[in-house]
Design a protein around this motif. Structure first.
Motif, PDB file in Angstrom:
ATOM      1  N   UNK A 225       0.789  -1.245   0.000  1.00  0.00           N
ATOM      2  CA  UNK A 225       0.000   0.000   0.000  1.00  0.00           C
ATOM      3  C   UNK A 225       0.815   1.285   0.000  1.00  0.00           C
ATOM      4  N   UNK A 226       2.100   1.189   0.369  1.00  0.00           N
ATOM      5  CA  UNK A 226       2.938   2.393   0.332  1.00  0.00           C
ATOM      6  C   UNK A 226       3.315   2.682  -1.115  1.00  0.00           C
ATOM      7  N   UNK A 227       3.194   3.928  -1.504  1.00  0.00           N
ATOM      8  CA  UNK A 227       3.520   4.327  -2.868  1.00  0.00           C
ATOM      9  C   UNK A 227       4.559   5.447  -2.802  1.00  0.00           C
ATOM     10  N   UNK A 228       5.679   5.254  -3.494  1.00  0.00           N
ATOM     11  CA  UNK A 228       6.709   6.311  -3.492  1.00  0.00           C
ATOM     12  C   UNK A 228       6.116   7.623  -4.004  1.00  0.00           C
ATOM     13  N   UNK A 229       6.568   8.718  -3.404  1.00  0.00           N
ATOM     14  CA  UNK A 229       5.929  10.000  -3.674  1.00  0.00           C
ATOM     15  C   UNK A 229       5.834  10.333  -5.168  1.00  0.00           C
ATOM     16  N   UNK A 230       6.914  10.075  -5.907  1.00  0.00           N
ATOM     17  CA  UNK A 230       6.907  10.414  -7.341  1.00  0.00           C
ATOM     18  C   UNK A 230       5.779   9.673  -8.059  1.00  0.00           C
ATOM     19  N   UNK A 231       5.612   8.393  -7.705  1.00  0.00           N
ATOM     20  CA  UNK A 231       4.544   7.599  -8.325  1.00  0.00           C
ATOM     21  C   UNK A 231       3.174   8.057  -7.828  1.00  0.00           C
ATOM     22  N   UNK A 232       3.112   8.378  -6.540  1.00  0.00           N
ATOM     23  CA  UNK A 232       1.847   8.850  -5.929  1.00  0.00           C
ATOM     24  C   UNK A 232       1.343  10.103  -6.634  1.00  0.00           C
ATOM     25  N   UNK A 233       2.281  11.014  -6.911  1.00  0.00           N
ATOM     26  CA  UNK A 233       1.892  12.282  -7.543  1.00  0.00           C
ATOM     27  C   UNK A 233       1.273  12.061  -8.922  1.00  0.00           C
ATOM     28  N   UNK A 234       1.671  10.943  -9.573  1.00  0.00           N
ATOM     29  CA  UNK A 234       1.143  10.675 -10.917  1.00  0.00           C
ATOM     30  C   UNK A 234      -0.106   9.776 -10.879  1.00  0.00           C
ATOM     31  N   UNK A 235      -0.379   9.260  -9.673  1.00  0.00           N
ATOM     32  CA  UNK A 235      -1.495   8.301  -9.540  1.00  0.00           C
ATOM     33  C   UNK A 235      -2.854   9.010  -9.721  1.00  0.00           C
ATOM     34  N   UNK A 236      -3.714   8.476 -10.585  1.00  0.00           N
ATOM     35  CA  UNK A 236      -5.040   9.106 -10.702  1.00  0.00           C
ATOM     36  C   UNK A 236      -5.817   8.972  -9.391  1.00  0.00           C
ATOM     37  N   UNK A 237      -6.672   9.919  -9.141  1.00  0.00           N
ATOM     38  CA  UNK A 237      -7.392   9.972  -7.862  1.00  0.00           C
ATOM     39  C   UNK A 237      -8.143   8.679  -7.543  1.00  0.00           C
ATOM     40  N   UNK A 238      -8.723   8.037  -8.548  1.00  0.00           N
ATOM     41  CA  UNK A 238      -9.499   6.830  -8.280  1.00  0.00           C
ATOM     42  C   UNK A 238      -8.613   5.650  -7.847  1.00  0.00           C
ATOM     43  N   UNK A 239      -7.306   5.774  -8.063  1.00  0.00           N
ATOM     44  CA  UNK A 239      -6.376   4.729  -7.616  1.00  0.00           C
ATOM     45  C   UNK A 239      -5.868   4.997  -6.189  1.00  0.00           C
ATOM     46  N   UNK A 240      -6.113   6.214  -5.709  1.00  0.00           N
ATOM     47  CA  UNK A 240      -5.687   6.570  -4.344  1.00  0.00           C
ATOM     48  C   UNK A 240      -6.738   6.081  -3.356  1.00  0.00           C
ATOM     49  N   UNK A 241      -6.793   4.786  -3.173  1.00  0.00           N
ATOM     50  CA  UNK A 241      -7.814   4.191  -2.306  1.00  0.00           C
ATOM     51  C   UNK A 241      -7.493   4.480  -0.834  1.00  0.00           C
ATOM     52  N   UNK A 242      -8.435   4.139   0.014  1.00  0.00           N
ATOM     53  CA  UNK A 242      -8.301   4.435   1.442  1.00  0.00           C
ATOM     54  C   UNK A 242      -7.055   3.808   2.058  1.00  0.00           C
ATOM     55  N   UNK A 243      -6.686   2.628   1.574  1.00  0.00           N
ATOM     56  CA  UNK A 243      -5.546   1.905   2.140  1.00  0.00           C
ATOM     57  C   UNK A 243      -4.204   2.461   1.654  1.00  0.00           C
ATOM     58  N   UNK A 244      -4.176   3.007   0.479  1.00  0.00           N
ATOM     59  CA  UNK A 244      -2.906   3.472  -0.122  1.00  0.00           C
ATOM     60  C   UNK A 244      -2.422   4.764   0.543  1.00  0.00           C
ATOM     61  N   UNK A 245      -1.113   4.877   0.624  1.00  0.00           N
ATOM     62  CA  UNK A 245      -0.550   6.110   1.197  1.00  0.00           C
ATOM     63  C   UNK A 245       0.830   6.390   0.587  1.00  0.00           C
ATOM     64  N   UNK A 246       1.186   7.665   0.493  1.00  0.00           N
ATOM     65  CA  UNK A 246       2.489   7.991  -0.095  1.00  0.00           C
ATOM     66  C   UNK A 246       3.618   7.896   0.929  1.00  0.00           C
ATOM     67  N   UNK A 247       4.802   7.520   0.483  1.00  0.00           N
ATOM     68  CA  UNK A 247       6.003   7.599   1.320  1.00  0.00           C
ATOM     69  C   UNK A 247       7.079   8.362   0.551  1.00  0.00           C
ATOM     70  N   UNK A 248       8.061   8.859   1.293  1.00  0.00           N
ATOM     71  CA  UNK A 248       9.143   9.611   0.656  1.00  0.00           C
ATOM     72  C   UNK A 248       9.307  10.973   1.300  1.00  0.00           C
ATOM     73  N   UNK A 249      10.083  11.815   0.644  1.00  0.00           N
ATOM     74  CA  UNK A 249      10.329  13.168   1.138  1.00  0.00           C
ATOM     75  C   UNK A 249       9.232  14.080   0.600  1.00  0.00           C
ATOM     76  N   UNK A 250       8.444  14.645   1.495  1.00  0.00           N
ATOM     77  CA  UNK A 250       7.312  15.494   1.084  1.00  0.00           C
ATOM     78  C   UNK A 250       7.669  16.971   1.026  1.00  0.00           C
ATOM     79  N   UNK A 251       8.587  17.371   1.888  1.00  0.00           N
ATOM     80  CA  UNK A 251       8.879  18.805   1.972  1.00  0.00           C
ATOM     81  C   UNK A 251      10.271  19.002   2.548  1.00  0.00           C
TER      82      UNK A 251
END
Lengths: 274, 382
Positions: A225-251
């Motif tokens: 369920x962890x998605x690297x931030x770069x991939x997360x940013x490109x993920x369409x909203x409907x793929x960002x399910x409740x279980x999925x979450x981004x990891x990586x450097x955010x700021x």
């Protein structure tokens, strides 16, 4: 096998008190490996923790260590850093410790930008007291104080940290050990308030209540369920399910840290040579 | 040129703390103690120290404990609800033996009470405010100059005994302005931070008590790799679930203050040589009590005054001595009756003890205490 990290542990204080399958040991090891990677002076590094399962880590680590009161690690750490800015100060806290009872200290620590590295062990539960819901227990998950599922909305501690002014914000998991070590090492590099959320498994108190009592399965859940931030940013909203979450450097933004800013105050006040 | 300055009690307290070597302050604004924080914000950076305004009273207490552990003498200040909020970490300082001074400029309570009005209602809170068994040192000045002196004393005691010390001011003294002449720095005795007595290789343990029962705990960053916790711990600093250690540590925490009790219990007597009656008072109230006693003397009443500078530990010996000498004691305090219980405990029926209490947000008038003296002499309240 290279076991150079062992010098950072108080061997006579081990084994630890955590349950079999607990993720806290993985995060603790990632912290010392980040310390080793950054070559921090063991005599000039202080580990400060609050109260709870994760906060017991300080006792196992061979540095000057401070096991404070529940929620209060960040104020104590702030005092240490300002009193002696040459010390590297790392804070170990949990989801309840940091975002419930210590929530005010957390956001103001971020705002003040004191040069601390705060590692939040997020196991989604109060473990030491036996499995009560924390502000980071996901909505609908069960806990002894939420037997029908939590109705509280949970904090996203990374977004909270960023909004409050932390200058380095990252997330990783106990499954992604190398990545977690890198995220913590990056936090040590940042001269300012660094926040790293380390998602880790509590099979005993969280898992059992939520059909995830097998620690290996909990870690596979992190893997899946962890998605690297770069991939997360490109993920369409409907793929960002409740279980999925981004990891990586955010700021990560360079801003004057509090001790440096205060040195200017001392200059203005004429106390620099005192 | 005269070195005399017009100064407020809260300001003198700041000057005293700095003179005693304080280089760190963490605080939060609250009436009537705010001038302590303001003074620290202005003066600390002029001597290379640091002031930080925290997000709340609890954080203010935490930040000064952290600074103290890292080697800086540290103070916080507050009043009323702020002192209530600090209690948990005052207990932490007692348990982990961290030197720190808490200035409490008392106001009317409970709760928000009367924020700008004087009170001496925190006498028992100073002693018993946090949970569990622990000793406490609390000092109460009656003048601006003594606010300076007791601030120095409080810092020194906190370092010597590695314990929290409460400077129990009240709004009367905190906001009082007087002409004062402060002592030269060379005339001020400073108790330095205790130093480890041996190296790690020689078997150093951070909480091994010295002969005076106080440990020589290292500061963070000195290479000792110490562990500090609020859990009951043995000499190594690590928690241990042992009845024997729990008992020994609890006893030592008390004993380290108890064996020095005579030395740190400061009491002043006025008109007591031939006194047949005594008024016991402290802090701002003692100023009024002094005038009342002087007026009673003019009327021919053989009354004296005993002023407690050290509130905790309580002046058992001094009060007992007085009880054996006088026909009656009047306790004047700006609360519903707190210190009087301690006086009664020590006097133990040797002479009558009467209470002159005031709890209406105004300070005593001398006539009110004089009336109390008259009643005492007449054989108690009807």
């Amino acid at each position: 096998m290279e076991r150079s990290f062992e010098k950072y542990f108080r061997q006579n204080r081990l084994p630890h008190l955590w349950c079999p399958g607990c993720g806290n040991g993985i995060v603790m090891k990632a912290i010392v490996q980040a310390i080793e990677k950054k070559g921090l002076d063991q005599d000039k590094t202080v580990i400060v923790s609050g109260i709870g399962c994760s906060s017991r880590a300080s006792g196992y680590m061979d540095f000057d260590t401070l096991h404070t009161a529940h929620g209060r690690a960040i104020p104590f750490a702030t005092g240490i850093k300002l009193a002696n800015p040459e010390l590297n100060v790392i804070v170990i806290t949990g989801d309840g410790d940091c975002t419930a009872i210590g929530g005010n200290h957390f956001i103001h620590g971020c705002r003040r930008n004191v040069d601390l590295t705060v590692v939040l062990f997020n196991n989604s539960i109060y473990g030491m007291t036996g499995g009560q819901a924390s502000p980071m227990t996901p909505t609908h998950k069960k806990a002894t104080t939420a037997p029908y599922g939590a109705i509280d909305r949970n904090f996203d501690a990374c977004r909270l940290a960023e909004a409050a002014g932390a200058t380095y914000v990252a997330r990783s998991t106990a499954f992604h050990v190398q990545h977690l070590t890198d995220m913590i090492a990056g936090g040590i590099d940042n001269k300012g308030f660094s926040f790293v959320e380390a998602i880790c498994q509590c099979p005993t108190s969280f898992g059992r209540k939520n059909k995830m009592a097998d620690p290996a399965k909990m870690m596979m859940w992190m893997r899946d369920n962890a998605v690297m931030k770069a991939a997360w940013d490109k993920l369409p909203d409907d793929k960002k399910t409740e279980e999925k979450f981004p990891i990586g450097l955010f700021y990560n933004e360079s801003e004057t840290d509090y001790a440096t800013a205060y040195n200017e105050v001392i200059q203005i006040a004429g106390g620099a040579d005192k | 040129m005269s070195k005399a300055r017009l100064m407020q009690g809260n300001e003198a307290c700041v000057e005293g703390a700095l003179a005693a070597g304080v280089r760190f302050f963490g605080g939060y604004p609250i009436t009537p103690s705010t001038e302590v924080a303001e003074g620290m914000a202005k003066l600390l950076p002029t001597v290379g120290g640091k002031f930080v305004q925290m997000e709340d009273e609890i954080a203010s207490m935490g930040v000064v404990l952290g600074a103290s552990l890292a080697g800086k003498k540290a103070v916080t200040a507050s009043s009323g609800p702020g002192i209530s909020l600090k209690q948990e970490l005052i207990g932490y300082a007692a348990a982990a033996e961290i030197p720190v001074v808490i200035v409490n400029v008392q106001r009317v309570g409970p709760s928000t009470g009367q924020p700008t009005a004087p009170s001496q209602g925190d006498v028992m809170q100073a002693r018993w405010g946090t949970h569990g068994d622990h000793p406490m040192i609390a000092l109460s000045p009656w003048s601006v100059r003594e606010a300076f002196d007791t601030a120095v004393m409080a810092v020194n005691y906190s370092e010597r005994f590695r314990t929290p010390v409460i400077l129990l001011m009240d709004e009367i003294v905190g906001h009082l302005r007087e002409k004062v002449e402060l002592p030269e720095a060379s005339a001020i005795e400073i108790y330095p931070r205790r130093k480890p007595s041996c190296t790690r290789a020689e078997g150093y343990e951070p909480f091994t008590p010295d002969k005076d029962l106080v440990p020589n705990t290292a500061n963070f960053g000195e290479g000792y790799h110490i562990h500090v916790t609020g859990l009951i711990h043995d000499d190594t600093g690590f928690p241990i679930g042992s009845p024997k250690i729990t008992r020994e540590v609890t006893k030592r925490l008390h004993d380290k203050i108890e064996i020095a009790r005579d030395e740190i219990t400061h009491v002043e007597e006025y008109f007591m040589d031939d006194a047949e009656y005594a008024v016991i008072a402290f802090g701002g109230t003692a100023r009024t009590a002094y005038e009342a006693v002087a007026n009673a003397r003019k009327k021919g009443v053989k009354v004296g005054m005993v002023r407690l500078i050290t509130i905790w530990p309580f002046a058992d010996k001094a009060v007992k001595k007085i009880a054996e000498k006088v026909k009656g004691i009047l306790v004047a305090e700006l609360n519903y009756g707190q210190l009087v219980g301690e006086v009664e405990r020590v006097v133990a029926g040797k002479c009558p003890v009467e209470l002159c209490a005031k709890y209406d947000m105004t300070i005593f008038e001398p006539a009110e205490i004089e009336a109390g003296i008259d009643e005492l002499v007449a054989g108690g309240k009807a």
